[in-house]
Structure formats: C-alpha cells, structure tokens
Design a protein around this motif. Sequence first.
Motif, PDB file in Angstrom:
ATOM      1  N   LYS A  54      33.646  40.735  25.707  1.00 37.11           N
ATOM      2  CA  LYS A  54      34.357  41.320  24.566  1.00 37.11           C
ATOM      3  C   LYS A  54      33.704  42.623  24.132  1.00 37.11           C
ATOM      4  CE  LYS A  54      35.850  40.383  19.825  1.00 37.11           C
ATOM      5  NZ  LYS A  54      35.875  39.378  18.709  1.00 37.11           N
ATOM      6  N   ALA A  55      32.353  42.611  24.043  1.00 38.69           N
ATOM      7  CA  ALA A  55      31.636  43.793  23.557  1.00 38.69           C
ATOM      8  C   ALA A  55      31.728  44.975  24.501  1.00 38.69           C
ATOM      9  CB  ALA A  55      30.168  43.446  23.308  1.00 38.69           C
ATOM     10  N   THR A  56      31.930  44.698  25.786  1.00 38.94           N
ATOM     11  CA  THR A  56      31.995  45.787  26.776  1.00 38.94           C
ATOM     12  C   THR A  56      33.410  46.052  27.267  1.00 38.94           C
ATOM     13  OG1 THR A  56      31.639  44.307  28.667  1.00 38.94           O
ATOM     14  CG2 THR A  56      29.668  45.207  27.573  1.00 38.94           C
ATOM     15  N   SER A  57      34.391  45.443  26.609  1.00 39.87           N
ATOM     16  CA  SER A  57      35.788  45.570  27.050  1.00 39.87           C
ATOM     17  C   SER A  57      35.911  45.249  28.542  1.00 39.87           C
ATOM     18  CB  SER A  57      36.316  46.986  26.756  1.00 39.87           C
ATOM     19  OG  SER A  57      36.259  47.257  25.374  1.00 39.87           O
ATOM     20  N   ASN A  58      35.185  44.224  28.963  1.00 41.86           N
ATOM     21  CA  ASN A  58      35.215  43.713  30.339  1.00 41.86           C
ATOM     22  C   ASN A  58      34.645  44.679  31.374  1.00 41.86           C
ATOM     23  OD1 ASN A  58      36.444  41.093  29.845  1.00 41.86           O
ATOM     24  ND2 ASN A  58      38.289  42.243  29.330  1.00 41.86           N
ATOM     25  N   SER A  59      33.850  45.644  30.941  1.00 42.75           N
ATOM     26  CA  SER A  59      33.188  46.471  31.951  1.00 42.75           C
ATOM     27  C   SER A  59      32.095  45.687  32.684  1.00 42.75           C
ATOM     28  CB  SER A  59      32.578  47.729  31.315  1.00 42.75           C
ATOM     29  OG  SER A  59      31.465  47.405  30.505  1.00 42.75           O
ATOM     30  N   ILE A  60      31.648  44.586  32.064  1.00 41.56           N
ATOM     31  CA  ILE A  60      30.735  43.647  32.717  1.00 41.56           C
ATOM     32  C   ILE A  60      31.466  42.330  32.878  1.00 41.56           C
ATOM     33  CG2 ILE A  60      28.574  42.369  32.550  1.00 41.56           C
ATOM     34  CD1 ILE A  60      27.415  44.616  30.902  1.00 41.56           C
ATOM     35  N   ASP A  61      31.537  41.846  34.090  1.00 42.43           N
ATOM     36  CA  ASP A  61      32.182  40.574  34.409  1.00 42.43           C
ATOM     37  C   ASP A  61      31.088  39.527  34.598  1.00 42.43           C
ATOM     38  OD1 ASP A  61      33.799  38.512  35.297  1.00 42.43           O
ATOM     39  OD2 ASP A  61      33.894  39.270  37.352  1.00 42.43           O
ATOM     40  N   VAL A  62      30.953  38.617  33.632  1.00 43.86           N
ATOM     41  CA  VAL A  62      29.927  37.581  33.686  1.00 43.86           C
ATOM     42  C   VAL A  62      30.457  36.386  34.481  1.00 43.86           C
ATOM     43  CG1 VAL A  62      28.446  36.034  32.351  1.00 43.86           C
ATOM     44  CG2 VAL A  62      28.999  38.321  31.461  1.00 43.86           C
ATOM     45  N   GLN A  63      29.728  36.002  35.500  1.00 47.19           N
ATOM     46  CA  GLN A  63      30.111  34.866  36.351  1.00 47.19           C
ATOM     47  C   GLN A  63      29.000  33.822  36.291  1.00 47.19           C
ATOM     48  OE1 GLN A  63      30.905  36.511  40.242  1.00 47.19           O
ATOM     49  NE2 GLN A  63      32.609  37.763  39.512  1.00 47.19           N
ATOM     50  N   ILE A  64      29.327  32.634  35.782  1.00 48.94           N
ATOM     51  CA  ILE A  64      28.329  31.598  35.503  1.00 48.94           C
ATOM     52  C   ILE A  64      28.266  30.590  36.653  1.00 48.94           C
ATOM     53  CG2 ILE A  64      27.622  29.793  33.895  1.00 48.94           C
ATOM     54  CD1 ILE A  64      29.272  31.281  31.754  1.00 48.94           C
ATOM     55  N   GLN A 248      18.644  48.503  33.848  1.00 44.80           N
ATOM     56  CA  GLN A 248      18.500  49.962  33.769  1.00 44.80           C
ATOM     57  C   GLN A 248      19.743  50.683  34.275  1.00 44.80           C
ATOM     58  OE1 GLN A 248      16.308  51.264  32.030  1.00 44.80           O
ATOM     59  NE2 GLN A 248      14.784  49.632  31.885  1.00 44.80           N
ATOM     60  N   GLY A 249      20.571  49.985  35.057  1.00 44.40           N
ATOM     61  CA  GLY A 249      21.802  50.591  35.552  1.00 44.40           C
ATOM     62  C   GLY A 249      22.967  50.487  34.578  1.00 44.40           C
ATOM     63  N   LEU A 250      22.751  49.843  33.446  1.00 41.35           N
ATOM     64  CA  LEU A 250      23.806  49.705  32.445  1.00 41.35           C
ATOM     65  C   LEU A 250      23.888  50.935  31.561  1.00 41.35           C
ATOM     66  CD1 LEU A 250      23.125  46.029  31.256  1.00 41.35           C
ATOM     67  CD2 LEU A 250      24.854  46.796  32.905  1.00 41.35           C
ATOM     68  N   ALA A 251      25.068  51.181  31.066  1.00 42.63           N
ATOM     69  CA  ALA A 251      25.229  52.209  30.041  1.00 42.63           C
ATOM     70  C   ALA A 251      24.560  51.726  28.754  1.00 42.63           C
ATOM     71  CB  ALA A 251      26.707  52.484  29.801  1.00 42.63           C
ATOM     72  N   ASP A 252      24.242  52.652  27.858  1.00 40.64           N
ATOM     73  CA  ASP A 252      23.552  52.281  26.624  1.00 40.64           C
ATOM     74  C   ASP A 252      24.325  51.226  25.834  1.00 40.64           C
ATOM     75  OD1 ASP A 252      21.490  53.996  27.232  1.00 40.64           O
ATOM     76  OD2 ASP A 252      22.158  55.600  25.865  1.00 40.64           O
ATOM     77  N   ALA A 253      25.629  51.385  25.752  1.00 39.72           N
ATOM     78  CA  ALA A 253      26.440  50.421  25.007  1.00 39.72           C
ATOM     79  C   ALA A 253      26.410  49.050  25.673  1.00 39.72           C
ATOM     80  CB  ALA A 253      27.876  50.922  24.891  1.00 39.72           C
ATOM     81  N   GLU A 254      26.352  49.038  26.988  1.00 42.42           N
ATOM     82  CA  GLU A 254      26.276  47.768  27.709  1.00 42.42           C
ATOM     83  C   GLU A 254      24.921  47.101  27.503  1.00 42.42           C
ATOM     84  OE1 GLU A 254      29.310  48.712  31.446  1.00 42.42           O
ATOM     85  OE2 GLU A 254      27.207  49.369  31.556  1.00 42.42           O
TER      86      GLU A 254
END
Length: 337
Positions: A54-64, A248-254
């Motif tokens: 939600k916080a990243t508008s799905n720019s990160i896809d979390v797979q559990i 370290q490869g994430l954007a600051d917001a991520e």
Amino acid sequence: MLKKLFLTTTALVMLGVGSAAADGKVLKYTHYQPGREDQPKHAAALAFETCVEKATSNSIDVQIFPAGQLGNATSALEGLKLGSLELAVVHDGGISSVYRPFDVFALPYIFPDHETAYKVLDGDFGKEFGDAMLAETGIRLLAYADNGIRHFTNSKHPIKTPDDMKGLKMRVQPAPVFISLMESLGASPSAIDWAELPAALAQGTVDGQENGVTNIMAGSLYQSQKYASLDGHVYSLHAYLMSDAFYQGLADAEKRAVDTCVVEARTIHRDMTRAQDLSAEKVLTEVGMEVYVPTADEIAAFRSVAQPVVEKQLEESVGAEWVAKLKEATASAQGAQ
C-alpha cells in the motif's frame, strides 16, 4: 494480500522465476512458522505485505514463504548475504551461525521481563549491535521480535532444580552457547535443526528440549513431552533481517515504507508471542502437559549454576565487550523503570 506461490524448487524461487512484478521489485520474505494467521510470524508477515504494498503503490511486490519453504535458517542467511533473498525472519540460534555475537542474547536469566528486553533491544544497545552486524555481514537488522521465553520440557520427570537436569538428553539449537548452558546443568546436549525436532522427540532420540510456548505449540511438541518447567532461562529472539544490497537499491520512499512497516510487523509479532508467554501455564496444561512454575529461589539456583559458565563461554566466543555492554544496558533499563 498473500501471493500463494507454489514453485517446484527453491532455486526457481530464489531466482525470482515467475515473478508477478516483472517491472517492479520483488521482495521474497521467508519465515519458519506455519502459514496460519494464529502464528505470530505469519500474522506479522501478512501485515508487512499489506503495509509495504500500500505504501509503495505496489512498486514492491512482497511474496511470503512460510514454514521454511526456502530452506533452513543457514541457507536463508546465505541468501541474504548473496542478495538472492530479500527478507527473512530468523531465530537467534540460526543467526549465530553467520554472526556469532548474536549468541550474547542467550546469556541465561539476563532479562527479568519483556519490558526490560524491549528497552534494551529498541535502544542504543540494539542499534549498535545491528550496525556491527551490518558491517560484518552485509545483512541489515531491521527489528528484534520475540521468539518466546524459553523453558525446559522433557518426557522423563519434572524439572524443579538444576539436579533434575542431570543425565537428560536435551535438544539444543546449533549454537555453542546453548550447548554450554546444558552442560552447565549436567544435561547431555544434542544439536538438532528445528525441522527435525518433532521427530527426534517422538522417536526418543532426545528426552527433551527448550523453547517458548509459541514454538512448543507450533511444532506440537507437547505430543511427546509430558513435563514443562517454566524457568524462563533465555529470552529468545527472532530478527527481521534484510539483504542490505536490496535495501540500498530501494528508492528513499520505499526505504521509509520498509522501515515503517517492519515496526508494525514487529509489534504484532511481539504482542502475539508475549500473550502466549504470559499464559504459558494455562496453554500447556490444556494440551495435557504437567507444568511446574519454579519459585524465585529455585530460579536463582539455576542462575547461580548456569550463568557464570555461559558468561565465560560468551566472553571467549563473542568477546567480553558485548557481554559487558548487554549487562550494562540491562541494568540501565531496569533502573529506568
């Protein structure tokens, strides 16, 4: 939302084959409790997934991947170091196989209660320790959560005094500090991986083990363990560990999303585990175990036998500095209450 990915091999998963987020960032997240919402690690994982996406508008896809689907703790930690795995929630014994100083938290009877532990872990000591781990391993320690206050269980007889430990064959995590703990009490330690523990107990390979009530229930260990002694010898930890290369490869917001959401996950994880710890006598009695709650004098007797031996071993294996700093931080936390 939980992506239910059932891949045929760990290799495919670790390589990210079949990712649903080919144009974004995939965050593979593994832990070692069953994939049920009544399990602290999994409830926390689901909350982290929802929060981050939600916080990243799905720019990160979390797979559990629960229940060790991506391999044991050692392989997960190697994956974090190599950058083939992004996030793992790992128990203390597993972490020490890659970063030995983590053993310092197994100093027996160091934390008198949850409040003291949280002050130490969330304060200056916890940050300094995480920074040192990052510098040595390339693994970022995002948060500390509970693995349950550890107690002794066995299939032979009640444990009320240190003498009752003598001669028992006891499973321990694959870490020298737990071996020292058992040997100091006269038990015979045997290092057995968590996944193999229920079978080892059922087959009588070992007489007993030591774990928090959460793990006793998650592994159905009560099925072959009649006696529990709630001595609380070690305040056991899970750590939220991330590949620093990924971070370290994430954007600051991520990065901010990960930092914020892991606190939410940690809170759920702690709250659920602490609730089980505080109701251990009731929970274990209800599943048929004979539960003994040692008196303060009896616990003091265990401490006087075990702590000096383990402290000496820790000073040799992780360094006297970490032991001294942990004891100082604990005393400071208690004085602030």
